[in-house]
Structures are given as C-alpha cells and as structure tokens.
Scaffold this active site. Structure first.
Site, PDB file in Angstrom:
ATOM      1  N   SER A  46       6.443  11.245   6.139  1.00  8.09           N
ATOM      2  CA  SER A  46       7.530  11.826   6.910  1.00  8.09           C
ATOM      3  C   SER A  46       8.877  11.457   6.299  1.00  8.09           C
ATOM      4  CB  SER A  46       7.457  11.310   8.351  1.00  8.09           C
ATOM      5  OG  SER A  46       8.686  11.519   8.986  1.00  8.09           O
ATOM      6  N   ILE A  49      10.810   9.495   9.089  1.00  9.00           N
ATOM      7  CA  ILE A  49      10.377   8.128   9.404  1.00  9.00           C
ATOM      8  C   ILE A  49      10.223   7.406   8.075  1.00  9.00           C
ATOM      9  CG2 ILE A  49       8.584   6.717  10.474  1.00  9.00           C
ATOM     10  CD1 ILE A  49       7.831   9.252  12.105  1.00  9.00           C
ATOM     11  N   GLU A  56       7.521  -7.478  -1.493  1.00 13.43           N
ATOM     12  CA  GLU A  56       7.885  -7.582  -2.904  1.00 13.43           C
ATOM     13  C   GLU A  56       7.129  -8.682  -3.639  1.00 13.43           C
ATOM     14  OE1 GLU A  56      12.173  -7.958  -2.502  1.00 13.43           O
ATOM     15  OE2 GLU A  56      12.334  -5.783  -2.633  1.00 13.43           O
ATOM     16  N   ALA A  57       6.451  -9.541  -2.881  1.00 15.69           N
ATOM     17  CA  ALA A  57       5.728 -10.637  -3.533  1.00 15.69           C
ATOM     18  C   ALA A  57       4.234 -10.401  -3.371  1.00 15.69           C
ATOM     19  CB  ALA A  57       6.116 -11.972  -2.906  1.00 15.69           C
ATOM     20  N   LYS A  85       5.119 -14.102 -11.152  1.00 15.65           N
ATOM     21  CA  LYS A  85       5.079 -15.078 -10.049  1.00 15.65           C
ATOM     22  C   LYS A  85       3.939 -16.064 -10.296  1.00 15.65           C
ATOM     23  CE  LYS A  85       4.022 -15.453  -5.129  1.00 15.65           C
ATOM     24  NZ  LYS A  85       3.669 -14.757  -3.887  1.00 15.65           N
ATOM     25  N   GLU A 349       2.562 -16.033   2.819  1.00 18.25           N
ATOM     26  CA  GLU A 349       1.749 -16.222   1.609  1.00 18.25           C
ATOM     27  C   GLU A 349       1.486 -14.888   0.909  1.00 18.25           C
ATOM     28  OE1 GLU A 349       0.514 -18.718  -0.203  1.00 18.25           O
ATOM     29  OE2 GLU A 349       0.975 -20.496   0.979  1.00 18.25           O
TER      30      GLU A 349
HETATM   31  C1  LIG Z   1       9.561  -8.594   6.773  1.00 20.73           C
HETATM   32  C2  LIG Z   1       8.380  -8.212   5.962  1.00 20.73           C
HETATM   33  C3  LIG Z   1       8.210  -8.765   4.690  1.00 20.73           C
HETATM   34  C4  LIG Z   1       7.077  -8.442   3.931  1.00 20.73           C
HETATM   35  N1  LIG Z   1       6.887  -9.037   2.713  1.00 20.73           N
HETATM   36  C5  LIG Z   1       5.714  -8.830   2.058  1.00 20.73           C
HETATM   37  C6  LIG Z   1       5.447  -9.476   0.824  1.00 20.73           C
HETATM   38  O1  LIG Z   1       6.265 -10.190   0.266  1.00 20.73           O
HETATM   39  N2  LIG Z   1       4.243  -9.258   0.261  1.00 20.73           N
HETATM   40  C7  LIG Z   1       3.294  -8.451   0.819  1.00 20.73           C
HETATM   41  O2  LIG Z   1       2.189  -8.336   0.288  1.00 20.73           O
HETATM   42  N3  LIG Z   1       3.573  -7.766   1.945  1.00 20.73           N
HETATM   43  C8  LIG Z   1       4.730  -7.953   2.577  1.00 20.73           C
HETATM   44  N4  LIG Z   1       4.984  -7.274   3.733  1.00 20.73           N
HETATM   45  C9  LIG Z   1       4.050  -6.254   4.177  1.00 20.73           C
HETATM   46  C10 LIG Z   1       4.289  -4.977   3.397  1.00 20.73           C
HETATM   47  O3  LIG Z   1       5.637  -4.570   3.546  1.00 20.73           O
HETATM   48  C11 LIG Z   1       3.368  -3.894   3.914  1.00 20.73           C
HETATM   49  O4  LIG Z   1       2.048  -4.335   3.888  1.00 20.73           O
HETATM   50  C12 LIG Z   1       3.458  -2.667   3.040  1.00 20.73           C
HETATM   51  O5  LIG Z   1       4.769  -2.260   2.861  1.00 20.73           O
HETATM   52  C13 LIG Z   1       2.654  -1.550   3.634  1.00 20.73           C
HETATM   53  O6  LIG Z   1       3.323  -0.906   4.661  1.00 20.73           O
HETATM   54  P1  LIG Z   1       2.670   0.404   5.207  1.00 20.73           P
HETATM   55  O7  LIG Z   1       2.528   1.365   4.094  1.00 20.73           O
HETATM   56  O8  LIG Z   1       1.458   0.035   5.971  1.00 20.73           O
HETATM   57  O9  LIG Z   1       3.729   0.935   6.277  1.00 20.73           O
HETATM   58  P2  LIG Z   1       5.170   1.642   6.077  1.00 20.73           P
HETATM   59  O10 LIG Z   1       5.863   1.182   4.871  1.00 20.73           O
HETATM   60  O11 LIG Z   1       5.857   1.494   7.394  1.00 20.73           O
HETATM   61  O12 LIG Z   1       4.815   3.189   5.862  1.00 20.73           O
HETATM   62  C14 LIG Z   1       4.456   4.003   6.939  1.00 20.73           C
HETATM   63  C15 LIG Z   1       4.365   5.442   6.477  1.00 20.73           C
HETATM   64  O13 LIG Z   1       3.859   6.223   7.546  1.00 20.73           O
HETATM   65  C16 LIG Z   1       4.642   7.393   7.689  1.00 20.73           C
HETATM   66  N5  LIG Z   1       4.607   7.850   9.075  1.00 20.73           N
HETATM   67  C17 LIG Z   1       4.740   7.105  10.202  1.00 20.73           C
HETATM   68  N6  LIG Z   1       4.671   7.910  11.284  1.00 20.73           N
HETATM   69  C18 LIG Z   1       4.485   9.176  10.828  1.00 20.73           C
HETATM   70  C19 LIG Z   1       4.344  10.451  11.456  1.00 20.73           C
HETATM   71  N7  LIG Z   1       4.428  10.619  12.781  1.00 20.73           N
HETATM   72  N8  LIG Z   1       4.173  11.529  10.661  1.00 20.73           N
HETATM   73  C20 LIG Z   1       4.102  11.413   9.313  1.00 20.73           C
HETATM   74  N9  LIG Z   1       4.229  10.238   8.677  1.00 20.73           N
HETATM   75  C21 LIG Z   1       4.424   9.139   9.429  1.00 20.73           C
HETATM   76  C22 LIG Z   1       6.054   6.962   7.257  1.00 20.73           C
HETATM   77  O14 LIG Z   1       6.807   8.088   6.867  1.00 20.73           O
HETATM   78  C23 LIG Z   1       5.704   6.056   6.076  1.00 20.73           C
HETATM   79  O15 LIG Z   1       5.531   6.857   4.920  1.00 20.73           O
HETATM   80  C24 LIG Z   1       6.128  -7.549   4.465  1.00 20.73           C
HETATM   81  C25 LIG Z   1       6.332  -6.951   5.711  1.00 20.73           C
HETATM   82  C26 LIG Z   1       7.444  -7.280   6.463  1.00 20.73           C
HETATM   83  C27 LIG Z   1       7.637  -6.637   7.805  1.00 20.73           C
END
Ligand SMILES: Cc1cc2nc3c(=O)[nH]c(=O)nc-3n(C[C@H](O)[C@H](O)[C@H](O)COP(=O)(O)OP(=O)(O)OC[C@H]3O[C@@H](n4cnc5c(N)ncnc54)[C@H](O)[C@@H]3O)c2cc1C
Length: 508
Positions: A46, A49, A56-57, A85, A349
């Site tokens: 999306s 969204i 990043e680590a 790292k 971690e």
């Molecule tokens: C503060 C923080 C620090 C972090 N640091 C680390 C780290 O150092 N190392 C590590 O391994 N992990 C880390 N993580 C975790 C890491 O960021 C996530 O595991 C990774 O980014 C995966 O996110 P995701 O793809 O599951 O979700 P998101 O990045 O939130 O992606 C969600 C996707 O779903 C889509 N979407 C949602 N709703 C809809 C809808 N209704 N219709 C269509 N599309 C939709 C959005 O457009 C987006 O493309 C961290 C997380 C946080 C919160």
C-alpha cells in the site's frame, strides 16, 4: 485424502522487509521458469500505509539467506549502504559503567574435550585471569575497529569468528523487490479494504483493493506488519502478550550523520527506562530509543535520544508503538503470518529479520498443497513457538540480570518472575557454569555465557573434570591463544578501510 492439487496463486500482503524477503526466495523457487510460472506469486503493498522502515541490524544467519538467493556480496553491501557487524556492545546494562560485548563466534579451542570457558572459569576463580572477552576474536577485532572476513580454510583461534551486517532496511527491501520482480513476482500497489472468506471453513479466498480490484489466491502470506490484517483481522489467531517480561512498548528512531570511526558493531546503551541503539551505516548512523511508556514520557524519551546522538540529526524522531509477544498461531487456515504480523520481541538482539528468514524456510519445508494438512500446520506452529520462546528468554535475560539501582524500571526488571525455562537455564549456569543449547535454539552457549558473565553473573563452580589438567599449563596455553588473537587483530584492516577498498557505496 487431502487435496493434493498444487497451489495456483500465492498472495503476499505487505511490501516491507518481511514481504520482499518472502517474495524473493519464493520467486526463485517457483517463479517464471523456462516453462512459465509454476505458481503465480502476487505481492500487494500500500502506498498509503508505509513500512516500519527500521530493522537495520542483523545476525550472521542473514548471510545464509543472501547466499541462498545467490546475491553478489559486494553488490548487496553497496546497494544497501551496509557495514559489517561483529556483535553488540552493551553499555550500562549490568550497572552504570558496566560494558560487555556479545561477539559472534567461538571462544578458543576446546581443551581435552572441555570448553576453554570451563578452564577459564577455574583459573578466573583462582585469580589473575583477564576478562573472558580476550578469547573472543570478534570482540577483540571490534574493540580495535578491525574487519576482514574470516578465512574458512585456516583452522585457528584467530579465525573463530563470524559476522553479520548493518544495512538500510528500505534499501534492502527495494533490492529484494527488484530481485523478486525479475523472477516473476507480480507487484500490485493498492490498499486492501475487504477480505473474502469461504463459507464453512473461513479460508481466505480473495482480497479487494480500494480501487475495486479483487485478487484471489490459494495461500495468503500476511506480511502486513503490526496491523496483522489477515492473521488477526480475519483469522483471529490470538496473541500472547509478553509485556510482563518485556515491558518496553515504544521506540523512537532517528538517523544522524556518520561519524568516525566506523564501528563494526551495534551499540546498545541502557537508559533509565529502556535502552538506545546505535547502528553505523555507510551513509549515516541509525539511532533509536526503546522505552517503557509507564516509566518515561515521550518528550523525555525524545530528549534522551537526541542528547546522546554523536552526529547531526538528519530527520525528526519517529515514534513506533508495539506490544511484545507472538501470535498464538502463526499459521491459521490458509494464512501464514511472517514478520511483525507474527509477533515482535523488540530489537535488542536483532532477531526479527532472522525470524523472517526461519519462517520462510519453515514454510518451504511445510509447503502446502490446496488441501492444507492440519498436522503440517500444527507442526509449523509448534516449531515457531519454540523458536520465539527461546529467543524471548535470551532477551529477558539481559533485563533481568541488571544490578542498576537508579530507576524503578530496572528494579522492576530485576525483581520480576521470569519464565520457568529461563529459571532453569539460570540455575544450571549458577552451579557449574553449564549452558545447554536445546533443540538447536538460535543462541548458542557462547552467546548466553557472554551476557551472563558480562553482566556479572558468576557460577559457583565449574566442570569438575577440568581440575585434572595442570593449571599453570592451561594458563600458559590460554595466554598464548590470547596473544595470537591480539597479533592477528592488530594486522587486520580498519573496518572503514576494508569497506572503502572492497564494497563502498557511491557517495552522493
Ligand atoms: C523500533 C524497531 C526497531 C527494529 N530494529 C530491528 C533490527 O535492528 N533488526 C531486526 O532484525 N529487526 C528489527 N526490527 C524489526 C523489523 O523492522 C521488522 O521485522 C521488519 O521491518 C519487517 O517488518 P514487516 O515487513 O513485517 O512490516 P512493515 O514494515 O510494517 O510492512 C508492512 C507492509 O504491509 C503493507 N500493508 C499494511 N496494511 C495494508 C493494507 N491494508 N493493504 C495493503 N498493504 C498493507 C504496508 O504497506 C507495508 O508494505 C525493528 C522493529 C522496530 C519496531
């Protein structure tokens, strides 16, 4: 008999790190081959969204993932502004002024079939032994800002280390998107506003986008992040809330200008109600403050974060809210949750990207046909739970072992009751320094040992059989290993120089 018809279309919901990390290997496995696509793969993201955009680590296992995709290592580093790292430096966790390192790799060779740590524990008890960190090559390299990949062909204590990467999460997702699309994954932009389910068993049959497009599928992979659009929104898989053990519920992230030296490690510094990360990339430094909102206000958290940056901030801090825990079922009906949709244990971690990788590997192991075998799904869920819980215990350990007396937050963490599985690990270590890695859990003995000793937990004894070895001979041997590690680290290139010579991203 289950329906053994092959899947026709897989729909991945979400184009964050989880979505594109899932799409890339699936595209490689079953995207367009010379006979056309074996199974269509569609990814929906999306534009309204956004993605979480942090993450990043990583852990050394990211290299297996990249290798499976046959990514060119130098190209990957250049395209994602990555750095190397060797581990994580923890500051102020045990107590204010405490500093320890979780380095990736081994601790010296075994001596007479007993780990060198056991011999170290014995000699340390006798007095006059330096810190255990002297026998971790990764730690010694990190302390001197050195980096060169280990030479796998040479069996030496000085080569007993491994490494991961820090990278720009947005660039990594974009890199994998190009890879997946080139292998036949179809990308659809749009926001899902409706989900259709099959009467009777509630299997998801299609999602509808805001512009009216309807996308059908046999398997839906929910990578929609904290929204958990399908796994919770439709399947109501339930969530195990672990905030009583992992009480941080917020984070603020802000990039700042790169400063020298370019450290080959993540830094995690404990603050009064949480901790702050520092992740060096080629083009900037990533920073964030993870905190418990019951103990500090957002404004105070921001002030703490900004006052500890070592470079000029490059954006406004962004706040993220979360609930630590995991989905009761990561796979429910024909929906598999991967990434933040499956759970989150905070980034202490760097385990989330690793959990994405293992979820994909598990999904490939238990790849379904249209019949969706319940026993496969149950096994997938049981294995996911074990993995999550063993990582959870390791993260709780960091909080629980603290000896800080400066805030109610740290007192509460120290005094909380921990899960029985962690209690058992602490009791086992407490008597003879033993740690058992069960069922191939992610963190090895050496990782647990570094955090336990690093935060000042000393076992009462050590393995009784190490007494049979002459202590002065062992002392000399350990000393010679330490000298070897020091000598090798001293001639390794500086981290920044290694990147400049082998894999520097173009400067803007
Ligand atoms: C503060 C923080 C620090 C972090 N640091 C680390 C780290 O150092 N190392 C590590 O391994 N992990 C880390 N993580 C975790 C890491 O960021 C996530 O595991 C990774 O980014 C995966 O996110 P995701 O793809 O599951 O979700 P998101 O990045 O939130 O992606 C969600 C996707 O779903 C889509 N979407 C949602 N709703 C809809 C809808 N209704 N219709 C269509 N599309 C939709 C959005 O457009 C987006 O493309 C961290 C997380 C946080 C919160």
């Amino acid at each position: 008999m289950p329906d053994d018809q092959p899947l026709r279309r897989i729909v991945i919901v979400g184009g964050g790190t989880a979505g594109w990390m899932t799409a890339a290997p699936l595209g490689q496995l079953m995207g367009q081959g010379e006979h056309g696509a074996r199974c269509e793969i569609v990814l929906i993201e999306s534009p309204e969204i956004g993605t979480v955009g942090v993450g990043e680590a990583t852990l050394p296992t990211i290299r297996f993932y990249n290798r499976t995709l046959e990514l060119d290592s130098a190209e990957f580093i250049r395209k994602t502004q990555a750095t190397f790292k060797l581990g994580i430096e923890f500051k102020d966790w045990g107590h204010l002024g405490n500093r320890f390192f979780h380095g990736f790799g081994e601790f010296g060779p075994a001596i007479q079939n007993r780990s060198s740590v056991m011999h170290w524990l014995r000699l340390h008890g006798l007095g006059g032994m330096e810190s255990h960190e002297h026998w971790s090559t990764a730690t010694v390299m990190a302390r001197h800002n050195r980096f060169v990949p280990p030479d796998g062909d040479v069996a030496s204590a000085a080569n007993a280390y491994t490494y991961a990467f820090h990278f720009d999460a947005g660039l990594y997702a974009a890199y994998l998107r190009d890879y997946a699309v080139a292998r036949g994954v179809q990308r659809e932009e749009g926001t899902i506003v409706d989900v259709s389910v099959r009467p009777g068993d509630g299997f998801v049959t299609a999602v509808t986008l805001a512009d009216g497009r309807r996308i059908e599928g046999d398997l839906f992979i929910d990578c929609s992040g904290f929204r958990a659009l399908l796994i919770e929104g439709v399947c109501q898989a339930g969530y195990d809330d672990w905030t009583h053990w992992l009480p941080c519920d917020s984070a603020q992230a802000v990039p700042c200008a790169r400063v020298e030296p370019l450290t080959p490690y993540t830094t995690s510094t404990a603050r009064s109600a949480g901790w702050q990360w520092r992740i060096p990339l080629q083009h900037r430094t990533g920073n964030g403050h993870v905190f418990c909102s019951q103990h500090i206000s957002e404004d105070e958290a921001t002030a703490t974060l900004l006052s500890h940056l070592d470079g000029e901030p490059l954006a406004e801090p962004r706040t993220l809210k979360f609930v630590t825990g995991m989905r009761k079922q990561c796979w429910n009906r024909n929906v598999v949750a991967i990434g933040l949709a499956s759970g989150f244990m905070e980034p202490l971690e760097s385990t989330s990207i690793h959990l994405i990788q293992t979820a994909i590997a598990r999904l490939i192991d238990f790849f379904p046909s249209r019949g969706f075998s319940p026993v496969d799904i149950d096994t997938y869920n049981r294995l996911s739970r074990f993995e999550y819980e063993s990582i959870r215990d390791f993260i709780i350990l960091h909080y629980h072992l603290n000896q800080r007396t400066d805030s109610a937050f740290w007192t509460a963490c120290r005094e909380m009751a921990v899960p029985p599985t962690l209690q058992a690990k602490l009791a086992l270590f407490g008597t003879h320094g033993r740690i058992v890695r069960e069922n191939n859990e992610l963190f090895a003995e050496v990782a647990w040992m570094q955090v336990m000793l690093g935060q000042g937990l000393q076992p009462q004894g050590y393995h009784p059989l190490v007494d049979s070895v002459d202590d002065s001979a062992i002392g000399e041997y350990l000393h010679s290993v330490h000298q070897l590690i020091q000598r090798c680290a001293a001639v390794m290139p500086d981290h920044a120089r290694f990147i400049a010579e082998h894999c520097a991203a173009p400067r803007n």
